[in-house]
Write a protein that holds these residues in place. Structure first.
Motif, PDB file in Angstrom:
ATOM      1  N   LYS A 116     -70.861 -22.950  45.142  1.00  0.00           N
ATOM      2  CA  LYS A 116     -71.620 -24.186  44.993  1.00  0.00           C
ATOM      3  C   LYS A 116     -72.779 -24.263  45.990  1.00  0.00           C
ATOM      4  O   LYS A 116     -73.851 -24.769  45.671  1.00  0.00           O
ATOM      5  CB  LYS A 116     -70.701 -25.389  45.187  1.00  0.00           C
ATOM      6  CG  LYS A 116     -69.719 -25.617  44.051  1.00  0.00           C
ATOM      7  CD  LYS A 116     -68.844 -26.832  44.317  1.00  0.00           C
ATOM      8  CE  LYS A 116     -67.852 -27.062  43.188  1.00  0.00           C
ATOM      9  NZ  LYS A 116     -66.973 -28.232  43.459  1.00  0.00           N
ATOM     10  N   LYS A 117     -72.558 -23.746  47.197  1.00  0.00           N
ATOM     11  CA  LYS A 117     -73.546 -23.906  48.256  1.00  0.00           C
ATOM     12  C   LYS A 117     -74.716 -22.928  48.127  1.00  0.00           C
ATOM     13  O   LYS A 117     -75.870 -23.276  48.394  1.00  0.00           O
ATOM     14  CB  LYS A 117     -72.886 -23.729  49.632  1.00  0.00           C
ATOM     15  CG  LYS A 117     -73.865 -23.855  50.793  1.00  0.00           C
ATOM     16  CD  LYS A 117     -73.179 -23.794  52.137  1.00  0.00           C
ATOM     17  CE  LYS A 117     -74.177 -23.868  53.293  1.00  0.00           C
ATOM     18  NZ  LYS A 117     -74.967 -25.103  53.282  1.00  0.00           N
ATOM     19  N   PHE A 118     -74.414 -21.695  47.706  1.00  0.00           N
ATOM     20  CA  PHE A 118     -75.440 -20.659  47.733  1.00  0.00           C
ATOM     21  C   PHE A 118     -75.988 -20.358  46.338  1.00  0.00           C
ATOM     22  O   PHE A 118     -75.294 -20.473  45.338  1.00  0.00           O
ATOM     23  CB  PHE A 118     -74.871 -19.374  48.358  1.00  0.00           C
ATOM     24  CG  PHE A 118     -74.603 -19.499  49.828  1.00  0.00           C
ATOM     25  CD1 PHE A 118     -75.591 -19.268  50.761  1.00  0.00           C
ATOM     26  CD2 PHE A 118     -73.351 -19.888  50.281  1.00  0.00           C
ATOM     27  CE1 PHE A 118     -75.351 -19.391  52.116  1.00  0.00           C
ATOM     28  CE2 PHE A 118     -73.086 -20.021  51.635  1.00  0.00           C
ATOM     29  CZ  PHE A 118     -74.090 -19.781  52.555  1.00  0.00           C
ATOM     30  N   SER A 119     -77.251 -19.958  46.319  1.00  0.00           N
ATOM     31  CA  SER A 119     -77.915 -19.569  45.081  1.00  0.00           C
ATOM     32  C   SER A 119     -77.521 -18.126  44.754  1.00  0.00           C
ATOM     33  O   SER A 119     -77.745 -17.223  45.565  1.00  0.00           O
ATOM     34  CB  SER A 119     -79.436 -19.676  45.254  1.00  0.00           C
ATOM     35  OG  SER A 119     -80.109 -19.241  44.096  1.00  0.00           O
ATOM     36  N   VAL A 120     -76.927 -17.922  43.585  1.00  0.00           N
ATOM     37  CA  VAL A 120     -76.449 -16.591  43.211  1.00  0.00           C
ATOM     38  C   VAL A 120     -76.803 -16.285  41.764  1.00  0.00           C
ATOM     39  O   VAL A 120     -77.075 -17.178  40.963  1.00  0.00           O
ATOM     40  CB  VAL A 120     -74.911 -16.458  43.397  1.00  0.00           C
ATOM     41  CG1 VAL A 120     -74.510 -16.738  44.829  1.00  0.00           C
ATOM     42  CG2 VAL A 120     -74.165 -17.374  42.437  1.00  0.00           C
ATOM     43  N   SER A 121     -76.777 -15.008  41.429  1.00  0.00           N
ATOM     44  CA  SER A 121     -76.905 -14.543  40.048  1.00  0.00           C
ATOM     45  C   SER A 121     -75.743 -13.594  39.795  1.00  0.00           C
ATOM     46  O   SER A 121     -75.599 -12.593  40.493  1.00  0.00           O
ATOM     47  CB  SER A 121     -78.239 -13.823  39.835  1.00  0.00           C
ATOM     48  OG  SER A 121     -78.294 -13.262  38.534  1.00  0.00           O
ATOM     49  N   LYS A 122     -74.912 -13.922  38.812  1.00  0.00           N
ATOM     50  CA  LYS A 122     -73.719 -13.121  38.517  1.00  0.00           C
ATOM     51  C   LYS A 122     -73.814 -12.562  37.106  1.00  0.00           C
ATOM     52  O   LYS A 122     -74.046 -13.282  36.153  1.00  0.00           O
ATOM     53  CB  LYS A 122     -72.456 -13.962  38.652  1.00  0.00           C
ATOM     54  CG  LYS A 122     -71.165 -13.217  38.293  1.00  0.00           C
ATOM     55  CD  LYS A 122     -69.937 -14.073  38.556  1.00  0.00           C
ATOM     56  CE  LYS A 122     -69.791 -15.194  37.538  1.00  0.00           C
ATOM     57  NZ  LYS A 122     -69.293 -14.668  36.228  1.00  0.00           N
ATOM     58  N   LEU A 123     -73.623 -11.244  36.987  1.00  0.00           N
ATOM     59  CA  LEU A 123     -73.609 -10.576  35.689  1.00  0.00           C
ATOM     60  C   LEU A 123     -72.249  -9.913  35.498  1.00  0.00           C
ATOM     61  O   LEU A 123     -71.795  -9.161  36.363  1.00  0.00           O
ATOM     62  CB  LEU A 123     -74.711  -9.521  35.603  1.00  0.00           C
ATOM     63  CG  LEU A 123     -76.155 -10.013  35.804  1.00  0.00           C
ATOM     64  CD1 LEU A 123     -77.119  -8.841  35.698  1.00  0.00           C
ATOM     65  CD2 LEU A 123     -76.518 -11.082  34.791  1.00  0.00           C
ATOM     66  N   THR A 124     -71.608 -10.186  34.372  1.00  0.00           N
ATOM     67  CA  THR A 124     -70.306  -9.605  34.062  1.00  0.00           C
ATOM     68  C   THR A 124     -70.430  -8.740  32.814  1.00  0.00           C
ATOM     69  O   THR A 124     -70.902  -9.208  31.777  1.00  0.00           O
ATOM     70  CB  THR A 124     -69.254 -10.702  33.827  1.00  0.00           C
ATOM     71  OG1 THR A 124     -69.166 -11.525  34.993  1.00  0.00           O
ATOM     72  CG2 THR A 124     -67.887 -10.085  33.547  1.00  0.00           C
ATOM     73  N   ALA A 151     -79.937  -8.812  38.179  1.00  0.00           N
ATOM     74  CA  ALA A 151     -79.424  -9.863  39.062  1.00  0.00           C
ATOM     75  C   ALA A 151     -80.424 -10.179  40.176  1.00  0.00           C
ATOM     76  O   ALA A 151     -80.669 -11.355  40.501  1.00  0.00           O
ATOM     77  CB  ALA A 151     -78.076  -9.454  39.645  1.00  0.00           C
ATOM     78  N   LEU A 152     -81.006  -9.139  40.763  1.00  0.00           N
ATOM     79  CA  LEU A 152     -81.984  -9.341  41.828  1.00  0.00           C
ATOM     80  C   LEU A 152     -83.254 -10.006  41.295  1.00  0.00           C
ATOM     81  O   LEU A 152     -83.827 -10.884  41.947  1.00  0.00           O
ATOM     82  CB  LEU A 152     -82.328  -7.995  42.479  1.00  0.00           C
ATOM     83  CG  LEU A 152     -81.217  -7.374  43.326  1.00  0.00           C
ATOM     84  CD1 LEU A 152     -81.583  -5.944  43.708  1.00  0.00           C
ATOM     85  CD2 LEU A 152     -80.945  -8.198  44.581  1.00  0.00           C
ATOM     86  N   LYS A 153     -83.683  -9.611  40.116  1.00  0.00           N
ATOM     87  CA  LYS A 153     -84.877 -10.228  39.509  1.00  0.00           C
ATOM     88  C   LYS A 153     -84.634 -11.707  39.229  1.00  0.00           C
ATOM     89  O   LYS A 153     -85.538 -12.533  39.405  1.00  0.00           O
ATOM     90  CB  LYS A 153     -85.243  -9.492  38.221  1.00  0.00           C
ATOM     91  CG  LYS A 153     -85.930  -8.158  38.447  1.00  0.00           C
ATOM     92  CD  LYS A 153     -86.053  -7.347  37.155  1.00  0.00           C
ATOM     93  CE  LYS A 153     -86.855  -8.049  36.097  1.00  0.00           C
ATOM     94  NZ  LYS A 153     -87.002  -7.204  34.883  1.00  0.00           N
TER      95      LYS A 153
END
Length: 269
Positions: A116-124, A151-153
């Motif tokens: 919730k706190k951090f901005s993330v990009s998750k790919l499964t 994910a980095l983009k």
């Protein structure tokens, strides 16, 4: 594993279950006060990470890591995480470092707060999709490269001013970019072996990837009403024999990486 998660007056309370029973954690400035309402013996646990002094960059950054690469029955997950320099002290206080050196119970308790706190990009990448891509000529490292790149983009698009971008190195840069000839590669990346020990963004990505991985494991266990083993060893082979007898080949094809030796051995037996 999460039974309840609530945030009240700046205190995040998480109740999760494990083989040993139920455990509650309280995180925040008034955590001890809130915890003592429920247990007078509650006390603060201060985690002292061993590797924080080795971090090579403590400025705002983006980093990525993956999990599930060597697991026959579970998906591959890549997570990229954005860490602002002002949040690094909090990561240190929470003991965020390589997920391989953290207990799953700790990761499960911290996961809801971190996600919730951090901005993330998750790919499964499900194993069904994995098998389709492998059949089209991809290999394990090419899939990893494409997932890391995307994910980095995704995060770079959200945080365009970030110039510190790190990857936990699994291939030489020339090989990595070679896998992306048909994609639009993100450049300016620093590659570092065991990067979770040197960059807090990779450390955070490692923990969140493991957290997501454990949740995926739990989903499969609930679906098939059995405990799913990790890795690709003898225990996995024994599990697959029983799984085939109960559910058949079609169900195995949904959860297995078919280019692993485990799959061939399972069908032969």
């Amino acid at each position: 594993y999460i039974v309840l998660c609530a945030k009240v007056d700046g205190v995040t309370v998480t109740l999760y279950e494990s083989k040993k029973g139920h455990t509650a954690t309280f995180v925040g400035s008034r955590a001890l006060y809130e915890a003592k309402i429920w247990d007078e013996k509650a006390e603060i646990i201060k985690i002292k990470p061993k590797q924080k002094e080795e971090w090579l960059c403590v400025d705002t950054q983006i980093g990525s890591d993956e999990v599930g690469v060597g697991d026959f029955l579970l998906p591959m997950i890549v997570v990229a995480a954005y860490v602002h320099k002002d949040d690094i002290d909090e990561l240190i206080s929470l003991g965020i470092h390589d997920s391989k050196k953290m207990k799953d119970e700790t990761i499960l308790s911290l996961g809801p707060t971190l996600i919730k706190k951090f901005s993330v990009s998750k790919l499964t990448l499900s194993n069904e999709k994995y098998n389709q891509m492998i059949s089209k000529g991809e290999n394990l490292n090419s899939l990893k490269a494409k997932m890391h790149n995307q994910a980095l983009k995704n995060l770079k698009k959200k945080h365009p001013n970030v110039n510190n971008i790190f990857i936990d190195e699994f291939a030489k840069p020339s090989t990595y970019y070679g896998y992306l000839t048909n994609d639009e590669p993100l450049t300016g990346i620093t590659f570092k072996t065991k990067g979770e020990s040197f960059y807090p963004s990779i450390a955070l990505a490692s923990v969140l990837a493991r957290y997501s991985f454990l949740l995926e494991k739990r989903k499969l266990e609930e679906k098939y009403n059995t405990e799913i083993p990790l890795g690709a060893g003898v225990k996995v082979d024994e599990f697959v024999k029983d799984f085939l007898a109960t559910h058949g080949v079609e169900e195995l094809n949904k959860i297995a990486k078919k280019n692993f030796a485990n799959y061939r051995k399972a069908l032969e037996s």
